[in-house]
Design a protein around this motif. Structure first.
Motif, PDB file in Angstrom:
ATOM      1  N   VAL A   1       0.838  -1.198   0.000  1.00  0.00           N
ATOM      2  CA  VAL A   1       0.000   0.000   0.000  1.00  0.00           C
ATOM      3  C   VAL A   1       0.877   1.254   0.000  1.00  0.00           C
ATOM      4  O   VAL A   1       0.589   2.242  -0.674  1.00  0.00           O
ATOM      5  N   GLN A   2       2.009   1.172   0.722  1.00  0.00           N
ATOM      6  CA  GLN A   2       2.922   2.322   0.726  1.00  0.00           C
ATOM      7  C   GLN A   2       3.676   2.428  -0.597  1.00  0.00           C
ATOM      8  O   GLN A   2       3.847   3.501  -1.140  1.00  0.00           O
ATOM      9  N   ARG A   3       4.102   1.254  -1.108  1.00  0.00           N
ATOM     10  CA  ARG A   3       4.893   1.290  -2.331  1.00  0.00           C
ATOM     11  C   ARG A   3       4.089   1.809  -3.522  1.00  0.00           C
ATOM     12  O   ARG A   3       4.580   2.574  -4.333  1.00  0.00           O
ATOM     13  N   TYR A   4       2.835   1.376  -3.607  1.00  0.00           N
ATOM     14  CA  TYR A   4       2.009   1.846  -4.727  1.00  0.00           C
ATOM     15  C   TYR A   4       1.410   3.224  -4.471  1.00  0.00           C
ATOM     16  O   TYR A   4       0.685   3.754  -5.306  1.00  0.00           O
ATOM     17  N   GLY A   5       1.690   3.773  -3.296  1.00  0.00           N
ATOM     18  CA  GLY A   5       1.209   5.121  -3.010  1.00  0.00           C
ATOM     19  C   GLY A   5      -0.276   5.192  -2.688  1.00  0.00           C
ATOM     20  O   GLY A   5      -0.871   6.270  -2.707  1.00  0.00           O
ATOM     21  N   CYS A   6      -0.906   4.045  -2.395  1.00  0.00           N
ATOM     22  CA  CYS A   6      -2.348   4.022  -2.103  1.00  0.00           C
ATOM     23  C   CYS A   6      -2.663   4.922  -0.914  1.00  0.00           C
ATOM     24  O   CYS A   6      -3.716   5.561  -0.855  1.00  0.00           O
ATOM     25  N   ASN A   7      -1.693   4.940   0.052  1.00  0.00           N
ATOM     26  CA  ASN A   7      -1.931   5.686   1.289  1.00  0.00           C
ATOM     27  C   ASN A   7      -1.968   7.204   1.075  1.00  0.00           C
ATOM     28  O   ASN A   7      -2.330   7.940   1.974  1.00  0.00           O
ATOM     29  N   ALA A   8      -1.599   7.662  -0.126  1.00  0.00           N
ATOM     30  CA  ALA A   8      -1.726   9.099  -0.405  1.00  0.00           C
ATOM     31  C   ALA A   8      -3.200   9.502  -0.427  1.00  0.00           C
ATOM     32  O   ALA A   8      -3.534  10.639  -0.126  1.00  0.00           O
ATOM     33  N   CYS A   9      -4.075   8.559  -0.798  1.00  0.00           N
ATOM     34  CA  CYS A   9      -5.500   8.876  -0.936  1.00  0.00           C
ATOM     35  C   CYS A   9      -6.387   8.134   0.056  1.00  0.00           C
ATOM     36  O   CYS A   9      -7.532   8.523   0.261  1.00  0.00           O
ATOM     37  N   HIS A  10      -5.872   7.026   0.617  1.00  0.00           N
ATOM     38  CA  HIS A  10      -6.700   6.225   1.526  1.00  0.00           C
ATOM     39  C   HIS A  10      -5.986   6.092   2.862  1.00  0.00           C
ATOM     40  O   HIS A  10      -4.888   5.542   2.927  1.00  0.00           O
ATOM     41  N   SER A  11      -6.612   6.579   3.920  1.00  0.00           N
ATOM     42  CA  SER A  11      -5.977   6.494   5.241  1.00  0.00           C
ATOM     43  C   SER A  11      -6.272   5.154   5.883  1.00  0.00           C
ATOM     44  O   SER A  11      -7.168   4.414   5.458  1.00  0.00           O
ATOM     45  N   ALA A  12      -5.508   4.846   6.941  1.00  0.00           N
ATOM     46  CA  ALA A  12      -5.721   3.602   7.683  1.00  0.00           C
ATOM     47  C   ALA A  12      -6.365   3.896   9.030  1.00  0.00           C
ATOM     48  O   ALA A  12      -6.608   2.993   9.816  1.00  0.00           O
ATOM     49  N   ASP A  13      -6.633   5.177   9.308  1.00  0.00           N
ATOM     50  CA  ASP A  13      -7.134   5.527  10.648  1.00  0.00           C
ATOM     51  C   ASP A  13      -8.514   6.184  10.612  1.00  0.00           C
ATOM     52  O   ASP A  13      -8.938   6.791  11.589  1.00  0.00           O
ATOM     53  N   GLY A  14      -9.195   6.086   9.474  1.00  0.00           N
ATOM     54  CA  GLY A  14     -10.549   6.642   9.405  1.00  0.00           C
ATOM     55  C   GLY A  14     -10.591   8.063   8.866  1.00  0.00           C
ATOM     56  O   GLY A  14     -11.663   8.597   8.585  1.00  0.00           O
ATOM     57  N   THR A  15      -9.411   8.705   8.677  1.00  0.00           N
ATOM     58  CA  THR A  15      -9.387  10.072   8.134  1.00  0.00           C
ATOM     59  C   THR A  15      -9.825  10.061   6.670  1.00  0.00           C
ATOM     60  O   THR A  15      -9.400   9.190   5.910  1.00  0.00           O
ATOM     61  N   ARG A  16     -10.623  11.024   6.299  1.00  0.00           N
ATOM     62  CA  ARG A  16     -11.052  11.117   4.915  1.00  0.00           C
ATOM     63  C   ARG A  16     -10.003  11.896   4.126  1.00  0.00           C
ATOM     64  O   ARG A  16      -9.688  13.041   4.468  1.00  0.00           O
ATOM     65  N   ILE A  17      -9.429  11.300   3.078  1.00  0.00           N
ATOM     66  CA  ILE A  17      -8.495  12.072   2.232  1.00  0.00           C
ATOM     67  C   ILE A  17      -9.181  12.232   0.878  1.00  0.00           C
ATOM     68  O   ILE A  17     -10.186  12.925   0.785  1.00  0.00           O
ATOM     69  N   ILE A  18      -8.645  11.583  -0.169  1.00  0.00           N
ATOM     70  CA  ILE A  18      -9.260  11.693  -1.495  1.00  0.00           C
ATOM     71  C   ILE A  18     -10.297  10.589  -1.677  1.00  0.00           C
ATOM     72  O   ILE A  18     -11.356  10.773  -2.258  1.00  0.00           O
ATOM     73  N   GLY A  19      -9.939   9.409  -1.153  1.00  0.00           N
ATOM     74  CA  GLY A  19     -10.841   8.266  -1.232  1.00  0.00           C
ATOM     75  C   GLY A  19     -11.207   7.808   0.169  1.00  0.00           C
ATOM     76  O   GLY A  19     -10.709   8.348   1.160  1.00  0.00           O
ATOM     77  N   PRO A  20     -12.069   6.793   0.260  1.00  0.00           N
ATOM     78  CA  PRO A  20     -12.485   6.298   1.571  1.00  0.00           C
ATOM     79  C   PRO A  20     -11.306   5.716   2.355  1.00  0.00           C
ATOM     80  O   PRO A  20     -10.364   5.206   1.771  1.00  0.00           O
TER      81      PRO A  20
ATOM     82  N   SER B   1     -15.913   1.806 -11.707  1.00  0.00           N
ATOM     83  CA  SER B   1     -17.204   1.155 -11.949  1.00  0.00           C
ATOM     84  C   SER B   1     -18.152   1.368 -10.773  1.00  0.00           C
ATOM     85  O   SER B   1     -19.351   1.489 -10.952  1.00  0.00           O
ATOM     86  N   GLN B   2     -17.597   1.405  -9.569  1.00  0.00           N
ATOM     87  CA  GLN B   2     -18.411   1.683  -8.379  1.00  0.00           C
ATOM     88  C   GLN B   2     -17.674   2.729  -7.545  1.00  0.00           C
ATOM     89  O   GLN B   2     -16.542   2.522  -7.153  1.00  0.00           O
ATOM     90  N   ILE B   3     -18.324   3.851  -7.297  1.00  0.00           N
ATOM     91  CA  ILE B   3     -17.699   4.909  -6.497  1.00  0.00           C
ATOM     92  C   ILE B   3     -18.481   5.039  -5.197  1.00  0.00           C
ATOM     93  O   ILE B   3     -19.704   5.176  -5.213  1.00  0.00           O
ATOM     94  N   VAL B   4     -17.755   4.970  -4.075  1.00  0.00           N
ATOM     95  CA  VAL B   4     -18.430   5.130  -2.782  1.00  0.00           C
ATOM     96  C   VAL B   4     -19.108   6.499  -2.756  1.00  0.00           C
ATOM     97  O   VAL B   4     -18.510   7.509  -3.154  1.00  0.00           O
ATOM     98  N   LYS B   5     -20.365   6.501  -2.304  1.00  0.00           N
ATOM     99  CA  LYS B   5     -21.155   7.732  -2.285  1.00  0.00           C
ATOM    100  C   LYS B   5     -20.407   8.834  -1.536  1.00  0.00           C
ATOM    101  O   LYS B   5     -19.863   8.595  -0.446  1.00  0.00           O
ATOM    102  N   GLY B   6     -20.378  10.014  -2.129  1.00  0.00           N
ATOM    103  CA  GLY B   6     -19.706  11.140  -1.483  1.00  0.00           C
ATOM    104  C   GLY B   6     -18.278  11.347  -1.969  1.00  0.00           C
ATOM    105  O   GLY B   6     -17.616  12.312  -1.592  1.00  0.00           O
ATOM    106  N   PHE B   7     -17.790  10.433  -2.819  1.00  0.00           N
ATOM    107  CA  PHE B   7     -16.435  10.583  -3.367  1.00  0.00           C
ATOM    108  C   PHE B   7     -16.513  10.811  -4.881  1.00  0.00           C
ATOM    109  O   PHE B   7     -17.567  10.618  -5.486  1.00  0.00           O
ATOM    110  N   ASN B   8     -15.386  11.240  -5.462  1.00  0.00           N
ATOM    111  CA  ASN B   8     -15.405  11.618  -6.875  1.00  0.00           C
ATOM    112  C   ASN B   8     -14.898  10.527  -7.801  1.00  0.00           C
ATOM    113  O   ASN B   8     -13.932   9.846  -7.500  1.00  0.00           O
TER     114      ASN B   8
END
Ligand code: CUA
Length: 314
Positions: free
Chosen positions: A224-243, A280-287
């Motif tokens: 998750v760190q290597r692919y940079g997923c954590n730039a948009c998705h937090s592990a502690d419940g914080t809302r960033i770009i994605g859920p 294909s499926q976007i969590v409601k409230g995200f872009n």
């Protein structure tokens, strides 16, 4: 005295153009300022009470057209010859690195399968970089090497350089590419050839950093760190770009699919689809459109580890 850092083979060309332009600007700043001051005294009302009309002067006109023309042509010449080596074909014996830019992480892939977010290069060897972007326009910038190149989605751009001196150099994105543009900051490590070869052939490196007691979930976290997923998705419940990943597994969530609201269960299948076909499926409230498919980048095996990691965040 050597005024050039010579950190890369591109430094001399770029710095020469810079020094010439800067010197010309400095020369004219000082000369014009001096003339202004002299004229203030020489032609003030006390010393020169009656204004003189000047009708025109062919000789002056020619001089002040020719000199600037020669000057800018000179600047153009040095600018052109300094830039040209950056855009020529890399030498045949270049060492290839595939550079992928994405929001918001650099990824460096080597021919032997090594892949990481820091760039390692051997000293004194031409390095050919294949630049590509999977989403928006980024810019590959190593200031110390005087190398800067836009990375445009849909294009493959090849540039090359030689790192002349061992050391760590800053590498960052120089094109504003969204909220976490500043995350696209990493290091180029230039190693002496022997050290580099040792690093390059050491296939255990990835395993050792993972530690002896690596679990699928802890490996998933590293992915998750290597692919940079954590730039948009937090592990502690914080809302960033994605859920956030926290507490989603095994719970229902509302998504938008084909414009329709739909309640789905977050399970393995859902997570796999969210990584391979995110729009294909976007969590409601995200872009929509902010995440690109990781198909062909994240393997099935890696995907399972990432899912294990998300499962562990309850
Ligand atoms: Cu990528 Cu800014």
């Amino acid at each position: 005295m050597n005024i050039y850092s010579d950190a890369s083979n591109l430094v001399r060309g770029v710095d020469t153009a810079f020094i010439i332009i800067f010197s010309a600007v400095l020369f004219f700043l000082v000369s014009v300022s001096i003339v202004i001051v002299v004229f203030i005294f020489k032609y003030n009302n006390k010393r020169h009470p009656k204004a003189v009309q000047i009708e025109g002067n062919i000789k002056l006109e020619i001089i002040w057209t020719l000199i600037p023309l020669l000057l800018v042509m000179g600047m153009f010449y040095f600018g052109w010859t300094g830039w040209k080596p950056q855009v020529t074909e890399p030498p045949e014996d270049s060492f290839n690195i595939e550079v992928t830019a994405r929001m918001w992480k650099w990824d460096f892939a080597y021919e032997n399968g090594k892949r990481l977010d820091t760039m390692y290069v051997p000293q004194g060897v031409p390095i050919a970089i294949d630049l590509k972007s999977v989403d928006v326009v980024h810019s590959f910038y190593i200031p110390a090497f005087r190398l800067k190149q836009d990375v445009v989605p849909g294009y493959k751009t090849v540039r090359w350089f030689i790192g002349n001196k061992p050391g760590d150099y800053d590498l960052f994105c120089a094109e504003y590419c969204g909220l976490n543009h500043s995350y696209m900051y990493t290091t180029v490590k230039v190693l002496p050839k022997a050290d580099f070869d040792k690093w390059y052939t050491d296939t255990t490196a990835v395993v050792t950093t993972a530690g002896a007691a690596a679990t699928p979930a802890s490996e998933g976290m590293q992915l998750v760190q290597r692919y940079g997923c954590n730039a948009c998705h937090s592990a502690d419940g914080t809302r960033i770009i994605g859920p956030s990943y926290k507490g989603i597994f095994g719970h229902e969530t509302v998504v938008i699919e084909n414009g329709q609201e739909k309640t789905v269960m977050v399970d393995e299948e859902y997570l796999k689809n969210s990584i391979y076909d995110p729009n294909s499926q976007i969590v409601k409230g995200f872009n929509r459109g902010l995440m690109q498919s990781y198909k062909g980048q994240v393997s099935e095996e890696e995907l399972e580890k990432i899912i294990e990691y998300i499962k562990s965040l309850q």
